[in-house]
Scaffold this active site. Sequence first.
Site, PDB file in Angstrom:
ATOM      1  N   GLY A   1      67.147  14.515 -74.938  1.00 54.04           N
ATOM      2  CA  GLY A   1      65.743  14.748 -74.926  1.00 54.04           C
ATOM      3  C   GLY A   1      65.501  15.998 -74.578  1.00 54.04           C
ATOM      4  O   GLY A   1      64.322  16.548 -74.074  1.00 54.04           O
TER       5      GLY A   1
ATOM      6  N   SER B   1      65.038  18.271 -76.979  1.00 56.07           N
ATOM      7  CA  SER B   1      64.521  18.493 -78.597  1.00 56.07           C
ATOM      8  C   SER B   1      65.321  19.269 -79.502  1.00 56.07           C
ATOM      9  O   SER B   1      65.152  20.448 -80.236  1.00 56.07           O
ATOM     10  CB  SER B   1      63.236  19.745 -78.208  1.00 56.07           C
ATOM     11  OG  SER B   1      62.269  19.001 -77.596  1.00 56.07           O
TER      12      SER B   1
ATOM     13  N   ASP C   1      57.363  20.667 -77.983  1.00 60.08           N
ATOM     14  CA  ASP C   1      58.423  20.871 -78.341  1.00 60.08           C
ATOM     15  C   ASP C   1      58.878  22.072 -79.322  1.00 60.08           C
ATOM     16  O   ASP C   1      59.667  22.976 -78.922  1.00 60.08           O
ATOM     17  CB  ASP C   1      59.110  19.628 -78.751  1.00 60.08           C
ATOM     18  CG  ASP C   1      59.335  18.434 -78.043  1.00 60.08           C
ATOM     19  OD1 ASP C   1      59.024  18.763 -76.628  1.00 60.08           O
ATOM     20  OD2 ASP C   1      59.651  17.331 -77.987  1.00 60.08           O
TER      21      ASP C   1
ATOM     22  N   TYR D   1      54.655   4.403 -73.524  1.00 58.72           N
ATOM     23  CA  TYR D   1      54.056   5.632 -73.839  1.00 58.72           C
ATOM     24  C   TYR D   1      52.557   5.387 -74.376  1.00 58.72           C
ATOM     25  O   TYR D   1      51.535   5.670 -74.001  1.00 58.72           O
ATOM     26  CB  TYR D   1      54.635   6.442 -74.792  1.00 58.72           C
ATOM     27  CG  TYR D   1      53.860   7.663 -75.404  1.00 58.72           C
ATOM     28  CD1 TYR D   1      53.793   9.040 -74.616  1.00 58.72           C
ATOM     29  CD2 TYR D   1      53.202   7.837 -76.537  1.00 58.72           C
ATOM     30  CE1 TYR D   1      53.488  10.042 -75.144  1.00 58.72           C
ATOM     31  CE2 TYR D   1      52.653   8.875 -76.954  1.00 58.72           C
ATOM     32  CZ  TYR D   1      52.740  10.053 -76.629  1.00 58.72           C
ATOM     33  OH  TYR D   1      51.905  11.094 -76.803  1.00 58.72           O
TER      34      TYR D   1
END
Length: 386
Positions: free
Chosen positions: A124, A126, A172, A222
């Site tokens: 996580g 990126s 990101d 999400y």
Amino acid sequence: MQRQIVNKFLELYGGEASTVSKFFAPGRVNLIGEHIDYNGGYVFPCAIDFGTYAAARKRDDDRIRFATLNFDLRVEVDVNDITYLEEHDWTNYPKGVIKEFIKKGHKIGGFDILYYGNIPNGSGLSSSASLEVLTAVVVNDLFDCNEDMVEMVKMSQMAENQFVGVNCGIMDQFACGMGKLDHAILLDCQTLEYKYAPLKLDGYKIVIGNTKKRRGLADSKYNERRSECQYALECLQKELNIKNLCEINIEEFEKNKQLIDKEIPRNRAEHAVEENMRVKEAVEALNKGDIITFGKLMNASHESLKDLYEVTGVELDTMVEESRKIEGTIGSRMTGAGFGGCTVSIVKEDSVDKFIEQVGKNYEARTGLKPEFYVANVGNGAGKIN
């Protein structure tokens, strides 16, 4: 690493070392400001000092050859026929970026490229954004496209959204491209307005803890959280002239929260409003060199994500609990979408070894998962290595 990637490039593609250009793009970690980018709030990421390297060289034809030291798959494409193919796997990310340059009218020819990433897989941090921004920097340099970094950041996000089909935000790519040594970035994801804040961690380190819990729930939850926030916003808009939840401060929220007639959306909105305030306070604290207050705000962020936003889960909560038991830890929280992935902690330098040993042992005993830890420095954004 630079020597190694050039040597491997020459083994694979031949030629002279003097003809090969080297590039690097970092990964990123978000220090505070979670789940508020889509509510009109601020994020506060920094680039870290591990990421993705590339060695590249132009060709005299229209062929592009992709290879990486991380996987066996190699792919060759014609620059005039770039399409998404599932079997091309990881190369779809750089292909999408190249396509963005072509769409903007740049004349792109063939080139050979070799990548190597030291961002841990599935952490996580990126790796996909790092790969995209790196490719943009390579193409921009090799073919004299003269795009600025913010434009390349937007092109990288567009490639992931439209070519790869992942609906990511821009944080990101922005952090990977615009990172600055010893600074974090206060970024408004709606307007792309940004400022740097000093992140002088004298005597402290950023320690990232990978729970090794797969984030299986993250995507569906999400979308659920987004719709709950939208419901809360619509309730508030009956009385308030606002476009986003983060436009109001805590006082205004307290005065008007009864307009939100369901408890869960009310909790989600409370997190968004308070988290946005925490980000602003965090920047103020860093501007004063007050790392202790920054750590307390990180802790408060995690509690809010756990209790009001409900995106943490057993593994993240366990790792944060164990992290805070170490005397040298001044702040620890989940980072990213939640339901697994990573925590980020600020830890006294002389406590880091103890932190990794104790947290690792206790976390594994409680969850059965063997975690990984990465000690990160705050680095610069993507660029060419001279």
